[in-house]
Design a protein around this motif. Structure first.
Motif, PDB file in Angstrom:
ATOM      1  N   ALA A  19       0.765  -1.051  -0.039  1.00 19.39           N
ATOM      2  CA  ALA A  19      -0.254  -0.082   0.118  1.00 19.39           C
ATOM      3  C   ALA A  19       0.831   0.976   0.037  1.00 19.39           C
ATOM      4  O   ALA A  19       0.492   2.273  -0.722  1.00 19.39           O
ATOM      5  N   ARG A  20       2.073   1.090   0.721  1.00 17.26           N
ATOM      6  CA  ARG A  20       2.985   2.349   0.982  1.00 17.26           C
ATOM      7  C   ARG A  20       3.426   2.783  -0.429  1.00 17.26           C
ATOM      8  O   ARG A  20       3.637   3.690  -0.848  1.00 17.26           O
ATOM      9  N   LEU A  21       4.085   1.615  -1.136  1.00 18.81           N
ATOM     10  CA  LEU A  21       4.854   1.966  -2.148  1.00 18.81           C
ATOM     11  C   LEU A  21       4.020   1.772  -3.757  1.00 18.81           C
ATOM     12  O   LEU A  21       4.877   2.136  -4.685  1.00 18.81           O
ATOM     13  N   GLY A  22       2.802   1.311  -3.433  1.00 19.44           N
ATOM     14  CA  GLY A  22       1.993   0.968  -4.867  1.00 19.44           C
ATOM     15  C   GLY A  22       2.524   0.135  -5.703  1.00 19.44           C
ATOM     16  O   GLY A  22       2.525  -0.082  -6.829  1.00 19.44           O
ATOM     17  N   VAL A  23       3.214  -1.028  -4.908  1.00 20.26           N
ATOM     18  CA  VAL A  23       3.590  -2.281  -5.494  1.00 20.26           C
ATOM     19  C   VAL A  23       2.714  -3.256  -5.046  1.00 20.26           C
ATOM     20  O   VAL A  23       2.428  -3.579  -4.075  1.00 20.26           O
ATOM     21  N   THR A  24       2.575  -4.458  -5.928  1.00 19.55           N
ATOM     22  CA  THR A  24       1.626  -5.222  -5.768  1.00 19.55           C
ATOM     23  C   THR A  24       2.266  -6.442  -4.673  1.00 19.55           C
ATOM     24  O   THR A  24       3.623  -6.619  -4.653  1.00 19.55           O
ATOM     25  N   VAL A  25       1.481  -7.026  -4.073  1.00 21.76           N
ATOM     26  CA  VAL A  25       2.023  -8.033  -3.076  1.00 21.76           C
ATOM     27  C   VAL A  25       2.790  -9.056  -3.892  1.00 21.76           C
ATOM     28  O   VAL A  25       3.835  -9.684  -3.236  1.00 21.76           O
ATOM     29  N   ARG A  26       2.241  -9.485  -5.076  1.00 27.79           N
ATOM     30  CA  ARG A  26       2.924 -10.674  -6.093  1.00 27.79           C
ATOM     31  C   ARG A  26       4.294 -10.271  -6.266  1.00 27.79           C
ATOM     32  O   ARG A  26       5.353 -10.979  -6.117  1.00 27.79           O
ATOM     33  N   ALA A  27       4.634  -8.734  -6.585  1.00 29.11           N
ATOM     34  CA  ALA A  27       5.673  -8.199  -6.953  1.00 29.11           C
ATOM     35  C   ALA A  27       6.783  -8.382  -5.565  1.00 29.11           C
ATOM     36  O   ALA A  27       7.888  -8.784  -5.888  1.00 29.11           O
ATOM     37  N   LEU A  28       6.216  -7.909  -4.792  1.00 28.60           N
ATOM     38  CA  LEU A  28       7.081  -8.021  -3.563  1.00 28.60           C
ATOM     39  C   LEU A  28       7.665  -9.400  -2.950  1.00 28.60           C
ATOM     40  O   LEU A  28       8.661 -10.033  -2.773  1.00 28.60           O
ATOM     41  N   HIS A  29       6.665 -10.595  -3.505  1.00 30.64           N
ATOM     42  CA  HIS A  29       7.052 -11.726  -3.275  1.00 30.64           C
ATOM     43  C   HIS A  29       8.093 -12.218  -4.111  1.00 30.64           C
ATOM     44  O   HIS A  29       9.022 -13.229  -4.035  1.00 30.64           O
ATOM     45  N   HIS A  30       7.936 -11.932  -5.214  1.00 23.84           N
ATOM     46  CA  HIS A  30       8.676 -12.370  -6.429  1.00 23.84           C
ATOM     47  C   HIS A  30      10.139 -11.741  -6.281  1.00 23.84           C
ATOM     48  O   HIS A  30      11.274 -12.601  -6.299  1.00 23.84           O
ATOM     49  N   TRP A  31      10.253 -10.546  -5.832  1.00 21.72           N
ATOM     50  CA  TRP A  31      11.523  -9.702  -5.527  1.00 21.72           C
ATOM     51  C   TRP A  31      12.307 -10.515  -4.306  1.00 21.72           C
ATOM     52  O   TRP A  31      13.462 -10.762  -4.337  1.00 21.72           O
ATOM     53  N   ASP A  32      11.477 -11.065  -3.462  1.00 23.34           N
ATOM     54  CA  ASP A  32      11.939 -11.956  -2.349  1.00 23.34           C
ATOM     55  C   ASP A  32      12.566 -13.179  -2.893  1.00 23.34           C
ATOM     56  O   ASP A  32      13.648 -13.663  -2.478  1.00 23.34           O
ATOM     57  N   GLU A  33      11.704 -13.787  -3.588  1.00 27.60           N
ATOM     58  CA  GLU A  33      12.102 -15.031  -4.121  1.00 27.60           C
ATOM     59  C   GLU A  33      13.504 -15.120  -4.879  1.00 27.60           C
ATOM     60  O   GLU A  33      14.297 -15.850  -4.776  1.00 27.60           O
ATOM     61  N   ILE A  34      13.753 -13.972  -5.633  1.00 30.74           N
ATOM     62  CA  ILE A  34      15.062 -13.919  -6.628  1.00 30.74           C
ATOM     63  C   ILE A  34      16.031 -13.213  -5.752  1.00 30.74           C
ATOM     64  O   ILE A  34      17.232 -12.964  -6.396  1.00 30.74           O
ATOM     65  N   GLY A  35      15.830 -12.624  -4.586  1.00 34.56           N
ATOM     66  CA  GLY A  35      16.842 -12.047  -3.719  1.00 34.56           C
ATOM     67  C   GLY A  35      17.176 -10.728  -3.992  1.00 34.56           C
ATOM     68  O   GLY A  35      18.156 -10.056  -3.530  1.00 34.56           O
ATOM     69  N   LEU A  36      16.128 -10.066  -4.638  1.00 33.55           N
ATOM     70  CA  LEU A  36      16.097  -8.534  -4.816  1.00 33.55           C
ATOM     71  C   LEU A  36      16.018  -7.786  -3.757  1.00 33.55           C
ATOM     72  O   LEU A  36      16.613  -6.989  -3.504  1.00 33.55           O
ATOM     73  N   ALA A  37      14.987  -8.192  -2.861  1.00 37.78           N
ATOM     74  CA  ALA A  37      14.534  -7.431  -1.817  1.00 37.78           C
ATOM     75  C   ALA A  37      13.681  -8.483  -0.770  1.00 37.78           C
ATOM     76  O   ALA A  37      12.773  -8.473  -0.885  1.00 37.78           O
TER      77      ALA A  37
END
Length: 269
Positions: A19-37
């Motif tokens: 909600a704060r950054l306007g990024v989807t939860v799915r994108a956040l999960h993906h970035w976590d999975e690939i080690g980006l964030a």
């Protein structure tokens, strides 16, 4: 863009960061999975929690992504302290400038296409007179649009027109005039309808006419009828050679019969 501030000591959940950054939860999960964030904290139940530092990294990811950098490039920039960030951004800036130029060209092309569909000819009245001759009426394209604008042939004509300037239209006009002269000479020479030479001329007419839109043999028969029956068309062709309009209809009809088409029942299709 929201700043990475206001994170309490317990961290933020994925939903809160989304909600704060306007990024989807799915994108956040993906970035976590690939080690980006990856979130630095986990609750006892295993839920991800993002710290202020995590949020700052995410903020930079969002900015770089909006600038067009790929995730691999973003990861390299963020993870390498020696990375040339300004250089990477300048390279992306050049790509953005190229994309903007392409979009401008696309926009200009769309403007021409819209104008062509609405006007038919993208030429001034003076240009039309210079190319098509003093007998040309600049109101004719608008009249044709009112009459045929709903047809497939008008759409095909507009698409061709959108790509043409004065020089291209002059070439089309010259090709039509050359064909008219060849037809008149053939009639004078006694070329008979149905003969190989006459049939070649019929095919040449279809090829030249394709400058406007594709012309089927049945449509050509209908056009031949109109050349003979319409006073304006008949005057044009008979002005080149008396009787040329009727002779042309006869060679078109004979050519159609050679392809199994009955000229008496042919329709515009």
């Amino acid at each position: 863009m929201p700043e990475a501030t206001g994170v309490d000591a317990d961290g933020l959940t994925v939903g809160q960061v989304s909600a704060r950054l306007g990024v989807t939860v799915r994108a956040l999960h993906h970035w976590d999975e690939i080690g980006l964030a990856r979130p630095s904290l986990r609750t006892a139940a295993g839920y991800r929690l993002y710290t202020a530092g995590d949020l700052e990294r995410l903020h930079r990811i969002v900015v770089y992504r909006e600038l067009g950098l790929g995730l691999d490039k973003i990861g390299a920039v963020l993870n390498d302290a020696t990375a040339d960030v300004p250089g990477a951004l300048r390279a992306q800036q050049a790509q953005v400038a190229e994309r903007i130029e392409r979009l401008k060209q696309l926009g200009a092309g769309l403007d021409r296409m819209i104008d062509a569909h609405e006007r038919g000819l993208l030429l001034s009245a003076q240009q039309q007179a210079a190319i098509f001759g003093p007998e040309w009426n600049p109101d004719w394209p608008a009249q044709a649009r009112d009459r045929y604008g709903h047809t497939t042939q008008w759409q095909q004509y507009a698409e061709r027109s959108a790509a043409r300037g004065p020089e291209e239209w002059q070439a089309v006009t010259d090709a039509v005039a050359a064909l008219d002269r060849v037809l008149a000479d053939a009639m004078d020479a006694g070329v008979a309808p149905g003969s190989p030479e006459a049939n070649r001329l019929v095919e040449r007419h279809r090829e030249v006419f394709a400058s406007y839109f594709p012309l089927t043999r049945q449509m050509q028969v209908c056009l031949g009828r109109r050349y003979e029956a319409d006073p304006g068309f008949a005057a044009h062709y008979d002005g080149i050679r008396p009787g040329l309009a009727s002779w042309f209809r006869r060679i078109v009809d004979a050519g159609a019969r050679a392809h199994g088409i009955d000229p008496d029942t042919a329709t515009w299709q």
